[in-house]
Design an enzyme around this catalytic site. Structure first.
Site, PDB file in Angstrom:
ATOM      1  N   ARG A  17     -37.072  40.828 127.531  1.00 39.86           N
ATOM      2  CA  ARG A  17     -37.853  42.071 127.471  1.00 39.86           C
ATOM      3  C   ARG A  17     -39.218  41.972 128.129  1.00 39.86           C
ATOM      4  NH1 ARG A  17     -34.394  42.180 123.826  1.00 39.86           N
ATOM      5  NH2 ARG A  17     -34.982  40.008 123.627  1.00 39.86           N
ATOM      6  N   THR A  18     -39.975  40.949 127.732  1.00 43.85           N
ATOM      7  CA  THR A  18     -41.373  40.926 128.165  1.00 43.85           C
ATOM      8  C   THR A  18     -41.457  40.795 129.682  1.00 43.85           C
ATOM      9  OG1 THR A  18     -41.908  39.917 126.067  1.00 43.85           O
ATOM     10  CG2 THR A  18     -43.609  39.812 127.757  1.00 43.85           C
ATOM     11  N   LYS A  35     -43.327  18.514 137.018  1.00 43.38           N
ATOM     12  CA  LYS A  35     -43.899  17.347 137.721  1.00 43.38           C
ATOM     13  C   LYS A  35     -45.229  16.945 137.092  1.00 43.38           C
ATOM     14  CE  LYS A  35     -42.111  19.167 142.083  1.00 43.38           C
ATOM     15  NZ  LYS A  35     -42.558  19.806 143.318  1.00 43.38           N
ATOM     16  N   ARG A  58     -46.431  33.177 130.150  1.00 43.33           N
ATOM     17  CA  ARG A  58     -45.881  32.796 128.835  1.00 43.33           C
ATOM     18  C   ARG A  58     -45.765  31.277 128.830  1.00 43.33           C
ATOM     19  NH1 ARG A  58     -40.726  35.405 125.814  1.00 43.33           N
ATOM     20  NH2 ARG A  58     -42.365  36.904 125.322  1.00 43.33           N
ATOM     21  N   HIS A  95     -49.228  37.321 120.915  1.00 37.09           N
ATOM     22  CA  HIS A  95     -48.405  38.040 121.900  1.00 37.09           C
ATOM     23  C   HIS A  95     -48.957  39.469 121.934  1.00 37.09           C
ATOM     24  CE1 HIS A  95     -45.196  39.411 124.317  1.00 37.09           C
ATOM     25  NE2 HIS A  95     -44.148  38.958 123.636  1.00 37.09           N
TER      26      HIS A  95
HETATM   27  C1  NCD Z   1     -40.667  37.861 120.894  1.00 35.11           C
HETATM   28  C2  NCD Z   1     -41.328  36.622 121.444  1.00 35.11           C
HETATM   29  O1  NCD Z   1     -40.968  36.123 122.507  1.00 35.11           O
HETATM   30  O2  NCD Z   1     -42.237  36.157 120.772  1.00 35.11           O
HETATM   31  N1  NCD Z   1     -39.877  38.542 121.819  1.00 35.11           N
HETATM   32  C3  NCD Z   1     -40.472  39.457 122.634  1.00 35.11           C
HETATM   33  O3  NCD Z   1     -41.361  39.140 123.386  1.00 35.11           O
HETATM   34  N2  NCD Z   1     -40.083  40.719 122.515  1.00 35.11           N
HETATM   35  C4  NCD Z   1     -40.006  37.655 119.591  1.00 35.11           C
HETATM   36  C5  NCD Z   1     -38.996  36.550 119.453  1.00 35.11           C
HETATM   37  O4  NCD Z   1     -38.691  35.824 120.374  1.00 35.11           O
HETATM   38  O5  NCD Z   1     -38.489  36.453 118.343  1.00 35.11           O
END
Ligand code: NCD
Length: 485
Positions: A61-62, A90, A111, A139
Protein backbone atom coordinates in the site's frame (compact mmCIF):
# COMPACT_ATOMS: atom_id res chain seq x y z
CA UNK A 1 13.63 25.66 4.34
CA UNK A 2 13.30 22.02 3.28
CA UNK A 3 10.44 20.41 5.18
CA UNK A 4 10.45 16.71 5.90
CA UNK A 5 7.82 14.51 7.54
CA UNK A 6 9.54 12.07 9.86
CA UNK A 7 7.06 12.16 12.74
CA UNK A 8 3.38 13.08 12.78
CA UNK A 9 4.54 15.98 14.96
CA UNK A 10 6.40 17.47 12.00
CA UNK A 11 3.02 18.73 10.82
CA UNK A 12 1.02 21.30 12.71
CA UNK A 13 -2.73 20.91 13.13
CA UNK A 14 -3.41 23.55 10.49
CA UNK A 15 -0.98 21.89 8.06
CA UNK A 16 -2.75 18.55 8.49
CA UNK A 17 -6.05 20.32 7.84
CA UNK A 18 -4.56 21.97 4.72
CA UNK A 19 -3.43 18.56 3.42
CA UNK A 20 -6.94 17.17 4.03
CA UNK A 21 -8.63 20.10 2.27
CA UNK A 22 -6.44 19.57 -0.78
CA UNK A 23 -7.16 15.81 -0.69
CA UNK A 24 -10.90 16.71 -0.61
CA UNK A 25 -10.33 18.90 -3.66
CA UNK A 26 -8.51 16.13 -5.57
CA UNK A 27 -11.34 13.74 -4.77
CA UNK A 28 -13.99 16.18 -5.89
CA UNK A 29 -12.16 17.02 -9.13
CA UNK A 30 -10.79 13.57 -9.95
CA UNK A 31 -13.18 11.23 -8.11
CA UNK A 32 -14.20 8.01 -9.84
CA UNK A 33 -17.96 8.00 -10.54
CA UNK A 34 -19.68 5.84 -7.92
CA UNK A 35 -16.46 5.57 -5.86
CA UNK A 36 -16.02 8.89 -4.09
CA UNK A 37 -12.93 7.62 -2.20
CA UNK A 38 -10.88 6.89 -5.35
CA UNK A 39 -9.07 9.34 -7.59
CA UNK A 40 -8.63 8.53 -11.25
CA UNK A 41 -6.89 10.24 -14.15
CA UNK A 42 -3.81 12.44 -14.10
CA UNK A 43 -3.03 16.12 -13.85
CA UNK A 44 0.11 18.02 -14.74
CA UNK A 45 1.10 19.92 -11.58
CA UNK A 46 4.20 17.83 -10.80
CA UNK A 47 5.48 17.18 -14.30
CA UNK A 48 8.89 18.70 -13.51
CA UNK A 49 9.43 16.45 -10.54
CA UNK A 50 10.65 12.97 -9.67
CA UNK A 51 9.81 11.08 -6.49
CA UNK A 52 12.07 8.27 -5.25
CA UNK A 53 10.74 5.43 -3.11
CA UNK A 54 13.55 3.74 -1.19
CA UNK A 55 12.13 0.75 0.67
CA UNK A 56 14.28 -1.53 2.83
CA UNK A 57 11.22 -3.42 4.15
CA UNK A 58 8.26 -5.01 2.33
CA UNK A 59 5.36 -2.79 1.30
CA UNK A 60 2.32 -2.87 -0.95
CA UNK A 61 0.00 0.00 0.00
CA UNK A 62 2.44 2.63 1.13
CA UNK A 63 4.88 2.39 -1.77
CA UNK A 64 2.30 1.88 -4.49
CA UNK A 65 0.00 4.63 -3.22
CA UNK A 66 2.92 7.09 -3.06
CA UNK A 67 3.90 6.12 -6.59
CA UNK A 68 0.31 6.31 -7.81
CA UNK A 69 -0.06 9.71 -6.09
CA UNK A 70 3.02 11.08 -7.86
CA UNK A 71 1.93 9.69 -11.23
CA UNK A 72 -1.56 11.15 -10.81
CA UNK A 73 0.04 14.52 -10.07
CA UNK A 74 1.85 14.21 -13.40
CA UNK A 75 5.30 13.51 -11.93
CA UNK A 76 7.67 10.58 -12.42
CA UNK A 77 8.91 7.96 -10.00
CA UNK A 78 12.04 5.93 -9.42
CA UNK A 79 12.01 3.07 -6.98
CA UNK A 80 14.31 0.84 -4.99
CA UNK A 81 11.91 -1.67 -3.54
CA UNK A 82 14.03 -4.73 -2.93
CA UNK A 83 16.54 -4.21 -0.11
CA UNK A 84 18.65 -7.05 -1.49
CA UNK A 85 19.20 -5.18 -4.73
CA UNK A 86 20.37 -1.93 -3.08
CA UNK A 87 23.84 -1.04 -1.81
CA UNK A 88 22.68 -1.43 1.78
CA UNK A 89 23.59 -5.12 1.46
CA UNK A 90 27.14 -3.96 0.71
CA UNK A 91 27.14 -1.99 3.97
CA UNK A 92 26.16 1.44 2.65
CA UNK A 93 24.90 3.76 5.35
CA UNK A 94 21.55 5.58 5.40
CA UNK A 95 23.35 8.94 5.15
CA UNK A 96 25.30 7.93 2.05
CA UNK A 97 22.26 6.39 0.35
CA UNK A 98 20.23 9.60 0.64
CA UNK A 99 23.15 11.84 -0.33
CA UNK A 100 23.29 9.87 -3.57
CA UNK A 101 19.58 9.51 -4.30
CA UNK A 102 18.83 13.19 -3.55
CA UNK A 103 20.62 13.92 -6.83
CA UNK A 104 18.21 11.71 -8.72
CA UNK A 105 14.90 12.87 -7.27
CA UNK A 106 13.14 15.88 -5.72
CA UNK A 107 11.45 14.03 -2.86
CA UNK A 108 12.49 10.87 -1.03
CA UNK A 109 10.09 8.39 0.54
CA UNK A 110 11.98 5.98 2.76
CA UNK A 111 11.04 2.85 4.72
CA UNK A 112 13.70 1.28 6.89
CA UNK A 113 13.90 -1.26 9.73
CA UNK A 114 16.08 0.97 11.96
CA UNK A 115 14.15 3.22 14.34
CA UNK A 116 15.13 6.79 13.55
CA UNK A 117 16.50 6.00 10.05
CA UNK A 118 14.12 8.46 8.38
CA UNK A 119 15.30 11.21 10.72
CA UNK A 120 18.90 10.50 9.77
CA UNK A 121 17.84 10.60 6.09
CA UNK A 122 16.20 14.00 6.62
CA UNK A 123 19.33 15.34 8.32
CA UNK A 124 21.53 14.39 5.36
CA UNK A 125 19.24 15.02 2.38
CA UNK A 126 18.76 18.45 0.88
CA UNK A 127 15.35 17.47 -0.53
CA UNK A 128 12.25 16.65 1.56
CA UNK A 129 12.13 13.19 3.13
CA UNK A 130 8.95 11.34 4.05
CA UNK A 131 9.07 8.57 6.62
CA UNK A 132 7.16 5.58 5.23
CA UNK A 133 7.82 3.59 8.43
CA UNK A 134 11.01 3.26 10.52
CA UNK A 135 10.97 -0.02 12.41
CA UNK A 136 8.43 0.05 15.24
CA UNK A 137 8.80 3.77 15.65
CA UNK A 138 6.46 5.87 13.47
CA UNK A 139 4.50 5.82 10.22
CA UNK A 140 3.12 9.36 9.92
CA UNK A 141 1.56 9.13 6.47
CA UNK A 142 -0.48 6.08 7.48
CA UNK A 143 -1.74 8.25 10.31
CA UNK A 144 -2.77 10.93 7.82
CA UNK A 145 -4.84 8.29 5.99
CA UNK A 146 -6.31 7.10 9.31
CA UNK A 147 -7.24 10.62 10.41
CA UNK A 148 -8.68 11.42 7.01
CA UNK A 149 -10.85 8.28 7.24
CA UNK A 150 -12.06 9.24 10.73
CA UNK A 151 -12.74 12.80 9.58
CA UNK A 152 -14.77 11.47 6.63
CA UNK A 153 -16.76 9.21 8.98
CA UNK A 154 -17.46 12.12 11.33
CA UNK A 155 -18.58 14.32 8.46
CA UNK A 156 -20.97 11.56 7.31
CA UNK A 157 -22.50 11.81 10.77
CA UNK A 158 -23.08 15.51 10.13
CA UNK A 159 -19.90 17.10 11.57
CA UNK A 160 -18.08 19.79 9.58
CA UNK A 161 -15.22 18.23 7.56
CA UNK A 162 -12.49 19.20 9.98
CA UNK A 163 -10.02 17.44 12.22
CA UNK A 164 -11.64 19.30 15.09
CA UNK A 165 -14.39 16.70 14.75
CA UNK A 166 -11.95 14.13 16.18
CA UNK A 167 -12.09 15.84 19.54
CA UNK A 168 -13.95 13.72 22.07
CA UNK A 169 -14.18 10.74 19.73
CA UNK A 170 -13.93 7.42 21.56
CA UNK A 171 -11.33 5.41 19.71
CA UNK A 172 -10.32 1.85 20.54
CA UNK A 173 -6.78 0.89 19.56
CA UNK A 174 -6.68 -2.84 19.20
CA UNK A 175 -4.06 -5.55 18.87
CA UNK A 176 -0.30 -5.04 18.76
CA UNK A 177 0.25 -1.64 20.34
CA UNK A 178 3.80 -2.51 21.26
CA UNK A 179 5.51 -3.19 17.95
CA UNK A 180 3.13 -1.45 15.52
CA UNK A 181 4.44 1.86 14.15
CA UNK A 182 1.07 2.89 12.74
CA UNK A 183 -0.58 2.93 16.19
CA UNK A 184 2.31 4.92 17.62
CA UNK A 185 1.96 7.82 15.18
CA UNK A 186 -1.82 7.53 15.44
CA UNK A 187 -1.98 7.65 19.23
CA UNK A 188 0.12 10.85 19.27
CA UNK A 189 -2.22 12.45 16.75
CA UNK A 190 -5.35 11.35 18.63
CA UNK A 191 -3.87 12.76 21.83
CA UNK A 192 -3.16 16.05 20.07
CA UNK A 193 -6.67 16.31 18.71
CA UNK A 194 -8.21 15.47 22.06
CA UNK A 195 -9.79 12.09 21.29
CA UNK A 196 -10.32 9.62 24.12
CA UNK A 197 -8.09 6.64 23.56
CA UNK A 198 -9.05 3.18 24.75
CA UNK A 199 -6.13 0.79 24.34
CA UNK A 200 -7.08 -2.87 23.98
CA UNK A 201 -3.77 -4.58 23.51
CA UNK A 202 -3.20 -8.28 23.02
CA UNK A 203 -1.57 -9.62 26.21
CA UNK A 204 2.12 -8.69 26.05
CA UNK A 205 1.56 -6.11 23.29
CA UNK A 206 0.76 -3.07 25.43
CA UNK A 207 2.13 0.37 24.53
CA UNK A 208 5.86 0.52 25.19
CA UNK A 209 7.03 2.72 28.03
CA UNK A 210 8.52 5.40 25.78
CA UNK A 211 5.18 5.85 23.98
CA UNK A 212 3.35 6.26 27.29
CA UNK A 213 6.01 8.73 28.46
CA UNK A 214 5.74 10.78 25.28
CA UNK A 215 1.93 10.79 25.56
CA UNK A 216 2.21 12.25 29.04
CA UNK A 217 5.09 14.65 28.51
CA UNK A 218 4.26 16.05 25.08
CA UNK A 219 0.48 16.01 25.02
CA UNK A 220 -0.56 15.87 28.66
CA UNK A 221 -2.36 12.62 27.80
CA UNK A 222 -2.72 10.52 30.92
CA UNK A 223 -4.04 7.05 31.66
CA UNK A 224 -7.03 6.65 33.93
CA UNK A 225 -7.31 3.24 35.52
CA UNK A 226 -10.37 1.04 35.26
CA UNK A 227 -11.30 2.04 38.81
CA UNK A 228 -11.24 5.74 37.92
CA UNK A 229 -13.14 5.14 34.71
CA UNK A 230 -15.78 2.86 36.19
CA UNK A 231 -16.50 5.37 38.92
CA UNK A 232 -17.15 7.97 36.22
CA UNK A 233 -18.69 6.02 33.37
CA UNK A 234 -22.23 4.71 33.43
CA UNK A 235 -21.33 1.72 31.27
CA UNK A 236 -18.17 -0.10 32.20
CA UNK A 237 -15.53 0.36 29.55
CA UNK A 238 -14.15 -2.59 27.61
CA UNK A 239 -10.63 -1.73 28.78
CA UNK A 240 -8.49 -1.44 31.87
CA UNK A 241 -7.34 2.00 31.04
CA UNK A 242 -8.43 5.09 29.14
CA UNK A 243 -6.15 7.89 27.99
CA UNK A 244 -7.46 11.42 28.19
CA UNK A 245 -6.00 14.74 27.04
CA UNK A 246 -6.36 18.29 28.31
CA UNK A 247 -9.42 20.41 27.62
CA UNK A 248 -7.70 22.51 24.97
CA UNK A 249 -6.83 20.23 22.05
CA UNK A 250 -4.59 22.76 20.37
CA UNK A 251 -2.54 23.52 23.42
CA UNK A 252 -0.05 21.03 24.59
CA UNK A 253 -0.41 20.61 28.30
CA UNK A 254 2.58 21.32 30.44
CA UNK A 255 3.62 18.27 32.29
CA UNK A 256 3.64 18.58 36.03
CA UNK A 257 4.52 16.22 38.76
CA UNK A 258 1.07 16.39 40.29
CA UNK A 259 -1.51 13.82 39.23
CA UNK A 260 -3.60 15.04 36.35
CA UNK A 261 -6.92 16.35 37.67
CA UNK A 262 -9.97 15.81 35.51
CA UNK A 263 -12.00 18.91 34.94
CA UNK A 264 -15.77 18.90 35.50
CA UNK A 265 -16.21 18.95 31.73
CA UNK A 266 -14.00 15.91 31.25
CA UNK A 267 -15.75 14.03 34.02
CA UNK A 268 -19.08 14.78 32.39
CA UNK A 269 -17.86 13.65 28.99
CA UNK A 270 -16.51 10.37 30.36
CA UNK A 271 -19.84 9.81 32.12
CA UNK A 272 -21.62 10.08 28.80
CA UNK A 273 -19.19 7.74 27.09
CA UNK A 274 -21.57 5.09 25.87
CA UNK A 275 -20.52 4.68 22.27
CA UNK A 276 -17.32 3.68 20.63
CA UNK A 277 -16.78 5.76 17.47
CA UNK A 278 -13.89 3.85 15.97
CA UNK A 279 -12.00 0.60 16.28
CA UNK A 280 -8.45 0.59 14.96
CA UNK A 281 -7.35 -2.99 14.54
CA UNK A 282 -3.77 -4.05 13.83
CA UNK A 283 -2.03 -7.30 13.00
CA UNK A 284 0.59 -8.88 15.23
CA UNK A 285 3.96 -7.60 13.99
CA UNK A 286 5.54 -11.07 14.05
CA UNK A 287 8.67 -9.90 12.28
CA UNK A 288 9.40 -7.46 15.12
CA UNK A 289 9.08 -9.88 18.04
CA UNK A 290 12.31 -10.23 19.99
CA UNK A 291 14.10 -13.57 20.44
CA UNK A 292 11.98 -15.78 22.68
CA UNK A 293 9.08 -13.28 22.64
CA UNK A 294 5.79 -15.08 22.07
CA UNK A 295 2.24 -13.84 21.76
CA UNK A 296 -0.26 -16.63 22.28
CA UNK A 297 -3.57 -14.77 22.60
CA UNK A 298 -4.56 -12.30 19.93
CA UNK A 299 -7.94 -10.54 19.75
CA UNK A 300 -10.16 -10.95 16.71
CA UNK A 301 -12.88 -8.55 15.59
CA UNK A 302 -15.87 -9.99 13.78
CA UNK A 303 -19.49 -9.00 13.34
CA UNK A 304 -20.49 -11.08 16.38
CA UNK A 305 -18.15 -9.01 18.54
CA UNK A 306 -19.55 -5.78 17.14
CA UNK A 307 -23.14 -6.75 18.01
CA UNK A 308 -22.94 -4.98 21.36
CA UNK A 309 -24.89 -1.73 21.46
CA UNK A 310 -21.89 0.45 22.17
CA UNK A 311 -20.28 -0.57 18.85
CA UNK A 312 -23.36 0.19 16.75
CA UNK A 313 -21.77 3.29 15.21
CA UNK A 314 -18.14 2.12 15.37
CA UNK A 315 -16.11 2.48 12.20
CA UNK A 316 -13.61 -0.35 11.85
CA UNK A 317 -10.20 0.73 10.56
CA UNK A 318 -7.08 -1.31 9.87
CA UNK A 319 -3.84 -0.15 8.23
CA UNK A 320 -3.68 -3.53 6.43
CA UNK A 321 -2.39 -6.09 5.69
CA UNK A 322 -4.73 -8.16 7.87
CA UNK A 323 -3.96 -11.68 8.93
CA UNK A 324 -6.45 -13.31 11.35
CA UNK A 325 -7.37 -10.38 13.58
CA UNK A 326 -10.08 -8.96 11.34
CA UNK A 327 -12.74 -11.33 10.18
CA UNK A 328 -13.70 -11.39 6.49
CA UNK A 329 -17.37 -11.26 7.52
CA UNK A 330 -16.86 -7.55 8.25
CA UNK A 331 -16.18 -6.85 4.58
CA UNK A 332 -19.93 -6.75 4.00
CA UNK A 333 -20.56 -4.63 7.07
CA UNK A 334 -20.97 -0.86 6.50
CA UNK A 335 -18.75 -0.23 9.50
CA UNK A 336 -15.71 -1.85 7.89
CA UNK A 337 -13.97 1.10 6.22
CA UNK A 338 -10.46 -0.33 5.84
CA UNK A 339 -10.47 -0.58 2.04
CA UNK A 340 -11.68 3.01 1.79
CA UNK A 341 -8.93 3.94 4.24
CA UNK A 342 -6.35 2.30 1.94
CA UNK A 343 -7.86 4.07 -1.06
CA UNK A 344 -7.55 7.46 0.66
CA UNK A 345 -3.79 6.81 0.59
CA UNK A 346 -3.67 8.25 -2.93
CA UNK A 347 -5.44 11.63 -2.51
CA UNK A 348 -3.89 12.19 0.92
CA UNK A 349 -0.37 11.42 -0.33
CA UNK A 350 -0.98 13.52 -3.47
CA UNK A 351 -1.79 16.44 -1.19
CA UNK A 352 1.25 15.85 1.02
CA UNK A 353 3.56 15.63 -2.01
CA UNK A 354 1.99 18.81 -3.43
CA UNK A 355 2.60 20.60 -0.14
CA UNK A 356 6.23 19.48 0.21
CA UNK A 357 7.08 20.26 -3.41
CA UNK A 358 5.27 23.58 -2.99
CA UNK A 359 3.03 22.83 -5.99
CA UNK A 360 0.39 24.63 -3.97
CA UNK A 361 2.21 27.53 -2.35
CA UNK A 362 1.56 28.50 1.23
CA UNK A 363 0.16 25.17 2.45
CA UNK A 364 2.95 24.75 4.96
CA UNK A 365 3.67 27.84 6.93
CA UNK A 366 7.12 28.94 7.96
CA UNK A 367 5.84 29.26 11.52
CA UNK A 368 7.48 27.02 14.10
CA UNK A 369 5.49 23.94 15.03
CA UNK A 370 3.54 24.13 18.24
CA UNK A 371 5.27 21.29 19.91
CA UNK A 372 7.12 21.05 23.15
CA UNK A 373 10.63 22.33 22.87
CA UNK A 374 13.40 20.61 24.78
CA UNK A 375 17.07 21.36 25.17
CA UNK A 376 19.05 18.99 22.97
CA UNK A 377 22.27 17.32 23.93
CA UNK A 378 24.82 15.62 21.69
CA UNK A 379 28.25 14.46 22.73
CA UNK A 380 31.03 12.37 21.26
CA UNK A 381 31.31 10.14 24.35
CA UNK A 382 29.19 9.01 27.27
CA UNK A 383 25.54 7.96 27.09
CA UNK A 384 24.36 5.98 24.09
CA UNK A 385 20.81 4.83 23.34
CA UNK A 386 20.11 1.38 24.76
CA UNK A 387 17.40 0.49 22.24
CA UNK A 388 19.09 -2.16 20.06
CA UNK A 389 16.86 -1.19 17.12
CA UNK A 390 17.78 2.48 17.25
CA UNK A 391 19.63 3.74 14.19
CA UNK A 392 22.37 5.18 16.44
CA UNK A 393 23.21 1.66 17.70
CA UNK A 394 23.81 0.07 14.30
CA UNK A 395 27.32 -0.88 13.30
CA UNK A 396 27.10 0.80 9.89
CA UNK A 397 25.56 4.04 11.18
CA UNK A 398 27.81 4.42 14.24
CA UNK A 399 30.72 5.22 11.91
CA UNK A 400 29.38 8.73 11.44
CA UNK A 401 26.29 9.23 13.60
CA UNK A 402 26.52 10.57 17.14
CA UNK A 403 23.75 9.84 19.62
CA UNK A 404 21.51 12.82 20.29
CA UNK A 405 19.08 13.32 23.15
CA UNK A 406 16.40 15.76 24.22
CA UNK A 407 16.41 16.67 27.91
CA UNK A 408 12.72 16.03 28.53
CA UNK A 409 12.88 16.37 32.30
CA UNK A 410 15.45 18.84 33.51
CA UNK A 411 15.13 17.99 37.18
CA UNK A 412 15.88 14.29 37.26
CA UNK A 413 17.26 14.60 34.42
CA UNK A 414 15.63 12.34 31.80
CA UNK A 415 17.03 12.19 28.26
CA UNK A 416 14.98 11.05 25.27
CA UNK A 417 16.77 9.66 22.23
CA UNK A 418 16.11 12.17 19.45
CA UNK A 419 15.94 9.31 16.90
CA UNK A 420 13.87 6.54 18.50
CA UNK A 421 12.22 8.26 21.53
CA UNK A 422 13.47 5.78 24.14
CA UNK A 423 14.12 7.50 27.47
CA UNK A 424 17.22 7.28 29.67
CA UNK A 425 18.10 8.38 33.16
CA UNK A 426 21.85 9.03 33.38
CA UNK A 427 23.44 8.26 36.76
CA UNK A 428 26.64 10.26 36.33
CA UNK A 429 27.60 13.55 34.70
CA UNK A 430 31.04 14.90 33.84
CA UNK A 431 32.86 17.87 32.36
CA UNK A 432 34.75 17.38 29.13
CA UNK A 433 37.17 20.18 30.06
CA UNK A 434 38.31 18.62 33.35
CA UNK A 435 37.43 14.96 32.62
CA UNK A 436 35.92 14.74 36.10
CA UNK A 437 32.51 13.30 36.89
CA UNK A 438 30.01 13.20 39.72
CA UNK A 439 26.99 11.02 40.46
CA UNK A 440 25.12 14.13 41.63
CA UNK A 441 23.50 14.33 38.19
CA UNK A 442 21.09 17.08 39.24
CA UNK A 443 24.12 19.41 39.15
CA UNK A 444 24.22 19.16 35.35
CA UNK A 445 22.70 22.62 34.96
CA UNK A 446 25.82 24.19 36.52
CA UNK A 447 27.87 22.92 33.58
CA UNK A 448 27.96 24.61 30.18
CA UNK A 449 25.95 22.47 27.71
CA UNK A 450 28.93 22.05 25.36
CA UNK A 451 31.03 20.79 28.27
CA UNK A 452 28.58 18.22 29.68
CA UNK A 453 28.95 14.48 29.26
CA UNK A 454 26.15 12.32 30.62
CA UNK A 455 26.97 8.74 31.52
CA UNK A 456 24.74 5.71 31.92
CA UNK A 457 26.42 5.19 35.31
CA UNK A 458 29.61 5.63 37.30
CA UNK A 459 31.17 2.58 35.66
CA UNK A 460 30.75 4.00 32.17
CA UNK A 461 32.32 7.29 33.31
CA UNK A 462 35.34 5.47 34.71
CA UNK A 463 35.66 3.26 31.62
CA UNK A 464 35.65 6.45 29.54
CA UNK A 465 38.69 7.72 31.47
CA UNK A 466 36.86 10.20 33.71
CA UNK A 467 37.95 10.66 37.35
CA UNK A 468 35.51 11.19 40.21
CA UNK A 469 35.33 14.82 41.27
CA UNK A 470 36.83 15.44 44.73
CA UNK A 471 34.22 16.20 47.39
CA UNK A 472 33.86 19.92 48.02
CA UNK A 473 31.95 21.92 50.61
CA UNK A 474 29.90 23.64 47.92
CA UNK A 475 28.74 20.32 46.47
CA UNK A 476 27.37 18.30 49.38
CA UNK A 477 26.15 15.50 47.06
CA UNK A 478 29.72 14.70 46.17
CA UNK A 479 30.57 13.85 49.77
CA UNK A 480 28.77 10.56 49.30
CA UNK A 481 30.69 9.72 46.15
CA UNK A 482 32.70 6.55 46.50
CA UNK A 483 36.16 6.46 44.97
CA UNK A 484 36.63 3.77 42.39
CA UNK A 485 38.78 0.84 43.46
C1 NCD B 1 1.61 -1.10 8.07
C2 NCD B 1 3.10 -0.98 8.22
O1 NCD B 1 3.86 -1.27 7.29
O2 NCD B 1 3.51 -0.58 9.30
N1 NCD B 1 1.17 -1.24 6.75
C3 NCD B 1 0.96 -0.11 6.01
O3 NCD B 1 1.86 0.67 5.80
N2 NCD B 1 -0.27 0.11 5.59
C4 NCD B 1 0.99 -2.06 9.00
C5 NCD B 1 1.51 -3.47 9.04
O4 NCD B 1 2.42 -3.85 8.33
O5 NCD B 1 0.94 -4.21 9.83
Amino acid sequence: MTRSVVSIDDLSNSEIEAVFRLADQYLSEMGTPGKPFRVSGRRGDAEQYILATIFFEPSTRTRLSFESAMLRLGGEIISSADPNSSSAVKGETVADTVRVVENYADLLVIRHPYEGAAKVASEYASVPVINAGDGSHEHPTQTLCDLYTLRAAQSQKGAAPSIDSLRDMNVVLWGDLHHGRTVHSLVYALARFGARIIPLAAPGCEFPEHVQQRLARDYGCYPLSRKDVDSLAEDALPADVLYVTPDQPHQLALISNVWFQLSEKQQASIRSMKNIDAFYSTRLQRERLGAGEQVTEYPVIDSQFLKEKKYRQAQVLHPLPRVDELSYDLDQDQRGVYFKQASYGVPVRMALVAALLELQPGMFSAEPLHRRQYVSYRQREGLICSNPRCVTCQETERRYLLPKFLIVDENVPILRCAYCDHEHQPRAVGRLSTRKFTTAVDQWKQIHLQDIVFFRDEQQAIESGFQPKRPSRSAPHDAALKSPQ
